[in-house]
Design a protein around this motif. Structure first.
Motif, PDB file in Angstrom:
ATOM      1  N   UNK A 137       0.503  40.060   8.554  1.00 23.55           N
ATOM      2  CA  UNK A 137       0.054  41.380   8.086  1.00 23.55           C
ATOM      3  C   UNK A 137      -1.444  41.606   8.249  1.00 23.55           C
ATOM      4  N   UNK A 138      -2.205  40.555   8.541  1.00 21.44           N
ATOM      5  CA  UNK A 138      -3.661  40.685   8.667  1.00 21.44           C
ATOM      6  C   UNK A 138      -4.299  41.267   7.410  1.00 21.44           C
ATOM      7  N   UNK A 139      -3.620  41.098   6.310  1.00 16.97           N
ATOM      8  CA  UNK A 139      -4.049  41.647   5.028  1.00 16.97           C
ATOM      9  C   UNK A 139      -4.878  40.618   4.265  1.00 16.97           C
ATOM     10  N   UNK A 140      -4.336  39.439   4.215  1.00 15.48           N
ATOM     11  CA  UNK A 140      -5.008  38.315   3.586  1.00 15.48           C
ATOM     12  C   UNK A 140      -4.961  37.144   4.565  1.00 15.48           C
ATOM     13  N   UNK A 141      -5.616  36.078   4.221  1.00 16.43           N
ATOM     14  CA  UNK A 141      -5.649  34.924   5.120  1.00 16.43           C
ATOM     15  C   UNK A 141      -4.250  34.324   5.292  1.00 16.43           C
ATOM     16  N   UNK A 142      -3.897  34.029   6.531  1.00 14.44           N
ATOM     17  CA  UNK A 142      -2.636  33.360   6.850  1.00 14.44           C
ATOM     18  C   UNK A 142      -2.917  32.277   7.874  1.00 14.44           C
ATOM     19  N   UNK A 143      -2.312  31.115   7.681  1.00 13.44           N
ATOM     20  CA  UNK A 143      -2.595  29.970   8.535  1.00 13.44           C
ATOM     21  C   UNK A 143      -1.298  29.448   9.146  1.00 13.44           C
ATOM     22  N   UNK A 144      -1.266  29.317  10.461  1.00 14.80           N
ATOM     23  CA  UNK A 144      -0.109  28.766  11.148  1.00 14.80           C
ATOM     24  C   UNK A 144      -0.199  27.251  11.149  1.00 14.80           C
ATOM     25  N   UNK A 145       0.832  26.594  10.633  1.00 12.07           N
ATOM     26  CA  UNK A 145       0.872  25.131  10.573  1.00 12.07           C
ATOM     27  C   UNK A 145       2.164  24.642  11.225  1.00 12.07           C
ATOM     28  N   UNK A 146       2.311  23.340  11.307  1.00 14.50           N
ATOM     29  CA  UNK A 146       3.541  22.772  11.866  1.00 14.50           C
ATOM     30  C   UNK A 146       4.764  23.071  11.000  1.00 14.50           C
ATOM     31  N   UNK A 147       4.533  23.437   9.747  1.00 14.40           N
ATOM     32  CA  UNK A 147       5.626  23.745   8.831  1.00 14.40           C
ATOM     33  C   UNK A 147       5.849  25.249   8.669  1.00 14.40           C
ATOM     34  N   UNK A 148       5.109  26.045   9.447  1.00 10.74           N
ATOM     35  CA  UNK A 148       5.231  27.495   9.333  1.00 10.74           C
ATOM     36  C   UNK A 148       3.922  28.105   8.861  1.00 10.74           C
ATOM     37  N   UNK A 149       3.991  29.354   8.465  1.00  7.20           N
ATOM     38  CA  UNK A 149       2.792  30.064   8.013  1.00  7.20           C
ATOM     39  C   UNK A 149       2.557  29.828   6.517  1.00  7.20           C
ATOM     40  N   UNK A 150       1.298  29.573   6.186  1.00  5.83           N
ATOM     41  CA  UNK A 150       0.905  29.396   4.796  1.00  5.83           C
ATOM     42  C   UNK A 150      -0.187  30.399   4.448  1.00  5.83           C
ATOM     43  N   UNK A 151      -0.217  30.812   3.183  1.00  7.83           N
ATOM     44  CA  UNK A 151      -1.258  31.718   2.715  1.00  7.83           C
ATOM     45  C   UNK A 151      -1.823  31.235   1.396  1.00  7.83           C
ATOM     46  N   UNK A 152      -3.090  31.522   1.099  1.00  8.54           N
ATOM     47  CA  UNK A 152      -3.695  31.089  -0.156  1.00  8.54           C
ATOM     48  C   UNK A 152      -3.868  32.199  -1.181  1.00  8.54           C
ATOM     49  N   UNK A 153      -3.546  33.466  -0.807  1.00  8.20           N
ATOM     50  CA  UNK A 153      -3.941  34.590  -1.650  1.00  8.20           C
ATOM     51  C   UNK A 153      -2.716  35.299  -2.210  1.00  8.20           C
TER      52      UNK A 153
END
Length: 225
Positions: A137-153
């Motif tokens: 969504x480019x709304x909050x931080x999102x990180x692509x990892x080996x386990x999928x996408x993670x977000x902190x917010x």
């Protein structure tokens, strides 16, 4: 329909400009009023810190006798232990949503079923009004990892009581502290819950254009508390 757990409050941040306090209050009050008119919300459970916050509803043009509002004297600033403990005592087997006071439910909540929430918690993204409403969504931080996408917010959760008592025992940190949501997600996972974010299904909008904060937000909380 969902049962919403919130803590509405009168904004009174020390050393903040009175003009900004007024604008920040408008954001908080707007969210509460929005939930009153939202058909997806069955009840608003107002866990208030002070009686003056209840009295302030009327000053903000809210009918304090509205039958959609359930009052509960928490007598403290809200923390995650209080959220889950209240839900366990009064809302067992209901679809519960906890939100920060500056978050508004927008759409998707009518799709939730109780069966989906068996041992699963939904974390709610603090979407911006300009969100593209896609998974990325480019709304909050999102990180692509080996386990999928993670977000902190995240600024809210969807859950169904009864919540494990170990979560209540450990989750006694204030909501809104930096790291607060990450800590409670960790605790939930350690107690066997699957925590996922339906980022393009359940939409809440974060109303925080006025960048003033409680002094408690300046403290980070880690897993050890």
């Amino acid at each position: 329909m969902v049962h919403l757990i919130v803590q509405f409050y009168e904004v009174n941040y020390e050393e903040a400009n009175p003009v900004n306090i007024k604008k920040r209050q408008e954001e908080i009050t707007y969210c509460f009023k929005s939930h009153l008119s939202n058909k997806a919300v069955e009840k608003i459970h107002f866990l208030y810190e002070k009686q003056s916050d209840v009295d302030f509803l009327k000053k903000e043009g809210i009918d304090e006798k509205n039958t959609k509002i359930v009052y509960y004297n928490l007598n403290q600033r809200i923390n995650y232990s209080a959220v889950f403990d209240y839900a366990n005592k009064y809302l067992q087997d209901e679809i519960c949503v906890y939100l920060h006071a500056d978050m508004c439910i927008n759409s998707g909540f009518e799709k939730i079923t109780k069966e989906q929430l068996n041992n699963k918690i939904y974390a709610l993204t603090a979407h911006k009004l300009t969100c593209n409403r896609k998974f990325i969504c480019n709304c909050t931080r999102q990180f692509k990892t080996n386990l999928g996408y993670y977000g902190p917010t995240f600024d809210g959760f969807v859950f169904k009581p009864k919540i494990n008592e170990n979560v209540i025992k450990e989750g006694d940190h204030y909501v809104g502290m930096m790291g607060s949501e990450n800590r409670i997600i960790c605790i939930l996972k350690e107690n066997g819950y699957e925590v996922v974010c339906p980022n393009n299904v359940l939409f809440c909008y974060h109303h925080h254009n006025v960048k003033i904060f409680s002094n408690k937000r300046g403290c980070w909380v880690n897993r050890e508390g």
